[in-house]
Design a protein around this motif. Structure first.
Motif, PDB file in Angstrom:
ATOM      1  N   ALA A  48       5.995  -0.674  -9.599  1.00 31.47           N
ATOM      2  CA  ALA A  48       6.816  -1.875  -9.837  1.00 31.47           C
ATOM      3  C   ALA A  48       7.008  -2.626  -8.525  1.00 31.47           C
ATOM      4  CB  ALA A  48       8.174  -1.479 -10.427  1.00 31.47           C
ATOM      5  N   LYS A  49       7.310  -1.867  -7.466  1.00 34.00           N
ATOM      6  CA  LYS A  49       7.520  -2.505  -6.159  1.00 34.00           C
ATOM      7  C   LYS A  49       6.211  -3.123  -5.635  1.00 34.00           C
ATOM      8  CE  LYS A  49       9.181  -1.754  -1.476  1.00 34.00           C
ATOM      9  NZ  LYS A  49       9.492  -0.792  -0.415  1.00 34.00           N
ATOM     10  N   ALA A  50       5.130  -2.363  -5.780  1.00 34.92           N
ATOM     11  CA  ALA A  50       3.834  -2.857  -5.306  1.00 34.92           C
ATOM     12  C   ALA A  50       3.498  -4.179  -5.999  1.00 34.92           C
ATOM     13  CB  ALA A  50       2.738  -1.822  -5.580  1.00 34.92           C
ATOM     14  N   ASP A  51       3.807  -4.237  -7.270  1.00 41.36           N
ATOM     15  CA  ASP A  51       3.503  -5.438  -8.026  1.00 41.36           C
ATOM     16  C   ASP A  51       4.384  -6.615  -7.606  1.00 41.36           C
ATOM     17  OD1 ASP A  51       1.421  -5.846  -9.863  1.00 41.36           O
ATOM     18  OD2 ASP A  51       2.934  -6.542 -11.322  1.00 41.36           O
ATOM     19  N   ARG A  52       5.652  -6.295  -7.320  1.00 47.74           N
ATOM     20  CA  ARG A  52       6.564  -7.353  -6.857  1.00 47.74           C
ATOM     21  C   ARG A  52       6.029  -7.992  -5.577  1.00 47.74           C
ATOM     22  NH1 ARG A  52      10.800  -4.021  -7.963  1.00 47.74           N
ATOM     23  NH2 ARG A  52      11.145  -3.534  -5.763  1.00 47.74           N
ATOM     24  N   ILE A  53       5.520  -7.144  -4.679  1.00 44.13           N
ATOM     25  CA  ILE A  53       4.996  -7.674  -3.412  1.00 44.13           C
ATOM     26  C   ILE A  53       3.763  -8.537  -3.664  1.00 44.13           C
ATOM     27  CG2 ILE A  53       3.996  -7.059  -1.156  1.00 44.13           C
ATOM     28  CD1 ILE A  53       5.781  -4.536  -1.213  1.00 44.13           C
ATOM     29  N   ARG A  54       2.931  -8.078  -4.589  1.00 44.09           N
ATOM     30  CA  ARG A  54       1.732  -8.865  -4.897  1.00 44.09           C
ATOM     31  C   ARG A  54       2.115 -10.242  -5.436  1.00 44.09           C
ATOM     32  NH1 ARG A  54      -0.860 -10.298  -9.060  1.00 44.09           N
ATOM     33  NH2 ARG A  54       0.382  -9.007 -10.471  1.00 44.09           N
ATOM     34  N   VAL A  55       3.096 -10.251  -6.331  1.00 35.66           N
ATOM     35  CA  VAL A  55       3.537 -11.526  -6.919  1.00 35.66           C
ATOM     36  C   VAL A  55       4.174 -12.414  -5.846  1.00 35.66           C
ATOM     37  CG1 VAL A  55       5.146 -12.596  -8.568  1.00 35.66           C
ATOM     38  CG2 VAL A  55       3.811 -10.581  -9.237  1.00 35.66           C
ATOM     39  N   GLU A  56       4.961 -11.783  -4.990  1.00 32.74           N
ATOM     40  CA  GLU A  56       5.605 -12.542  -3.907  1.00 32.74           C
ATOM     41  C   GLU A  56       4.551 -13.223  -3.031  1.00 32.74           C
ATOM     42  OE1 GLU A  56       8.022 -11.563   0.168  1.00 32.74           O
ATOM     43  OE2 GLU A  56       8.296 -10.146  -1.492  1.00 32.74           O
ATOM     44  N   GLN A  74       0.831  -1.201   0.000  1.00 33.90           N
ATOM     45  CA  GLN A  74       0.000   0.000   0.000  1.00 33.90           C
ATOM     46  C   GLN A  74       0.873   1.261   0.000  1.00 33.90           C
ATOM     47  OE1 GLN A  74      -2.769  -1.206  -0.988  1.00 33.90           O
ATOM     48  NE2 GLN A  74      -4.180  -0.334   0.557  1.00 33.90           N
ATOM     49  N   ALA A  75       1.932   1.205   0.812  1.00 30.25           N
ATOM     50  CA  ALA A  75       2.841   2.354   0.894  1.00 30.25           C
ATOM     51  C   ALA A  75       3.517   2.599  -0.453  1.00 30.25           C
ATOM     52  CB  ALA A  75       3.884   2.109   1.989  1.00 30.25           C
ATOM     53  N   ALA A  76       3.918   1.487  -1.113  1.00 27.11           N
ATOM     54  CA  ALA A  76       4.565   1.616  -2.422  1.00 27.11           C
ATOM     55  C   ALA A  76       3.603   2.233  -3.445  1.00 27.11           C
ATOM     56  CB  ALA A  76       5.052   0.249  -2.892  1.00 27.11           C
ATOM     57  N   ARG A  77       2.357   1.812  -3.379  1.00 26.95           N
ATOM     58  CA  ARG A  77       1.365   2.347  -4.327  1.00 26.95           C
ATOM     59  C   ARG A  77       1.150   3.841  -4.092  1.00 26.95           C
ATOM     60  NH1 ARG A  77      -3.847  -1.269  -4.139  1.00 26.95           N
ATOM     61  NH2 ARG A  77      -4.046  -1.329  -6.389  1.00 26.95           N
ATOM     62  N   LYS A  78       1.085   4.187  -2.816  1.00 24.44           N
ATOM     63  CA  LYS A  78       0.880   5.580  -2.459  1.00 24.44           C
ATOM     64  C   LYS A  78       2.028   6.438  -2.990  1.00 24.44           C
ATOM     65  CE  LYS A  78      -1.512   7.561   1.483  1.00 24.44           C
ATOM     66  NZ  LYS A  78      -1.643   7.514   2.934  1.00 24.44           N
ATOM     67  N   ALA A  79       3.256   5.845  -2.933  1.00 27.86           N
ATOM     68  CA  ALA A  79       4.441   6.551  -3.418  1.00 27.86           C
ATOM     69  C   ALA A  79       4.584   6.403  -4.935  1.00 27.86           C
ATOM     70  CB  ALA A  79       5.677   6.022  -2.696  1.00 27.86           C
ATOM     71  N   ARG A  80       3.570   5.796  -5.557  1.00 28.39           N
ATOM     72  CA  ARG A  80       3.512   5.568  -7.000  1.00 28.39           C
ATOM     73  C   ARG A  80       4.666   4.698  -7.489  1.00 28.39           C
ATOM     74  NH1 ARG A  80      -0.655   8.187  -8.593  1.00 28.39           N
ATOM     75  NH2 ARG A  80      -0.290   7.895 -10.840  1.00 28.39           N
ATOM     76  N   ASP A  81       5.186   3.846  -6.597  1.00 28.18           N
ATOM     77  CA  ASP A  81       6.198   2.883  -7.001  1.00 28.18           C
ATOM     78  C   ASP A  81       5.479   1.581  -7.373  1.00 28.18           C
ATOM     79  OD1 ASP A  81       8.282   1.152  -7.356  1.00 28.18           O
ATOM     80  OD2 ASP A  81       9.293   1.623  -5.449  1.00 28.18           O
TER      81      ASP A  81
END
Ligand SMILES: [Zn+2]
Length: 478
Positions: free
Chosen positions: A449-457, A440-447
């Motif tokens: 790619a990172k948000a997606d990596r966490i979802r895949v993980e 959620q924090a990554a999405r908020k920071a508009r990162d």
């Protein structure tokens, strides 16, 4: 809430439950004979006893439960000798396994868990009391209970003792009604066999005297409830009554509750049929602890439980439905106000309690909860559910889980605790929440790619995320 009614094997009637000491229930439950791992049929009875104690506590009773380990009997002596181990060393392993299995199934620890071999002196004393009252005789160094002396013999299971020849004896601990005879209280050792040296001679206790001595030691002469599997009613419980009532002259147990058999694919479980399962066998096959607990608890205890692949699947999907609903209820935002669901919740709570009051009719109790879930889900889908309904519905789930204890997902931890590889994730609930917050924090920071990596993980670990419109992330295990 209404009266609690139990089916009492003694007398064969449904009776209102009123404990001897107001507010307190004294209960004894026959535990396992620890010569092997306990099987799923045993656990049916132990889960029933757990439901019983949780229900009584939910009604405000103080419950004092004594459960025993039979850690000396014919089979244990033979098996320990075979393994060249002392009895205590042989049984320790199975006691530890049993305690772990109990935790896996969410079975609460009784107030007293006692071992027979720690109570030899209590058994000797009880046998001495029986001897002083003329209920025993000695033959070949063993001490027997003379059943013709105890006029109430057979009252629990209606055994006809009229044809029994005086002095006819049975030496084994387990036998059929047809073999009802004078039974051994104390067994003289066979050559080379383990024994205790005592005031009543060398030997070891019979199985039945163990439970009489231990139950009365901790609970007094008269117990409120004694329960076990239906196969224990004769001869074990019949003999317990004879020993205890002959010694004290008082009623031993006021309510006898017996759980029916568990069948596997409509057949009696047996090693020769290949349908014999320990708890661990079923966990290794990929069943979750919550599935097993739910299945064992969901069939009322006096009905035979037919354990099948289909019933396992149904239980698994029932638990999932419950958990998904709880998450939906607790993480969604609903419009202010109340709807008709609040009244439905009140009715569901009453229905739940009425089911349990009626001799622990768990099927009826569950039906009340699932009816509510169905109705609430429809109301949520249609946008009719209101924020004010959350608390009353939540209370129904709370009442449900105080008894059934499957809502919280601790399945993986439990599996790991008994060394079973988990198929899905090794992540704890806390870790999952942490990763979701990071995403959620990554999405908020508009990162993204990172948000997606966490979802895949998370997906790799079997965790599925559902983003809802209101910005709340729900998750579940695959
Ligand atoms: Zn017993």
């Amino acid at each position: 809430m209404g009266d609690i009614v139990f089916h009492n094997t003694l007398g064969g009637q449904n009776q209102p439950f009123v404990p001897l000491h107001p507010g307190q229930v004294r209960m004894y439950t026959c535990g396992p004979t620890v010569y092997d791992f306990a099987h799923i049929g045993n656990f049916r009875t132990f889960v029933f006893q757990d439901i019983l104690r949780r229900f009584l506590r939910s009604r405000g009773f103080e419950v004092i439960q004594v459960a025993n380990f039979t850690d000396v009997d014919d089979r244990i002596i033979a098996k320990a000798a075979e393994a060249k181990l002392k009895i205590r060393d042989y049984t320790d392993k199975y006691i530890e396994a049993f305690l772990a299995d109990q935790r896996v199934l969410g079975i609460e620890k009784p107030e007293y868990t006692v071992r027979a071999t720690d109570h030899i002196e209590d058994m000797v004393r009880l046998i001495e009391r029986l001897t002083a009252k003329g209920f025993t005789y000695v033959s070949d160094g063993s001490i027997y209970f003379r059943i013709s002396q105890f006029h109430d013999y057979g009252k629990l299971t209606n055994v006809d003792t009229s044809g029994i020849r005086a002095g006819a004896r049975v030496d084994v601990d387990r036998y059929d009604k047809a073999d009802a005879r004078d039974f051994a209280l104390w067994k003289a050792p066979k050559p080379g066999e383990f024994f205790w040296e005592t005031r009543i001679g060398p030997g070891r206790p019979g199985w039945h005297i163990e439970c009489s001595a231990m139950s009365m030691k901790y609970l007094g002469d008269t117990l409120d409830i004694h329960s076990g599997g239906v196969d224990l009613a004769f001869p074990h419980h019949e003999n317990e009554i004879a020993q205890s009532e002959a010694a004290t002259g008082k009623q031993f147990v006021r309510y006898w509750l017996h759980a029916e058999h568990l069948l596997v694919d409509s057949q009696k479980m047996s090693k020769s049929l290949g349908n014999f399962y320990t708890l661990r066998d079923l966990l290794e096959k990929g069943n979750k602890p919550s599935t097993l607990r739910f299945l064992l608890a969901s069939v009322p205890y006096r009905r035979q439980l037919n354990f099948t692949e289909e019933s396992l699947q149904q239980a698994a999907s029932s638990v999932e439905r419950l958990r998904n609903f709880a998450v939906r209820l607790n993480t969604s935002k609903f419009p202010e106000g109340k709807s008709a669901i609040t009244e439905s919740a009140e009715r569901a709570r009453e229905g739940f309690e009425r089911g349990l009051e009626d001799d622990l009719n768990t099927a009826q109790a569950l039906a009340a909860v699932f009816d509510l879930i169905r109705e609430a889900n429809v109301a949520m889908d249609q946008g009719k559910f209101r924020q004010g309904d959350v608390v009353p519905v939540g209370k129904v789930l709370e009442s449900f889980d105080a008894i059934f204890a499957v809502l919280q997902d601790h399945d993986d931890e439990k599996l790991r605790s008994v060394g079973v590889e988990t198929r899905g994730t090794a992540l704890s609930n806390e870790k999952i929440e942490e990763l979701i917050a990071a995403r959620q924090a990554a999405r908020k920071a508009r990162d993204f790619a990172k948000a997606d990596r966490i979802r895949v993980e998370l997906a790799d670990q079997g965790i599925i995320l559902e983003d809802s419109k209101d910005g709340i992330v729900r998750w579940k295990r695959k």
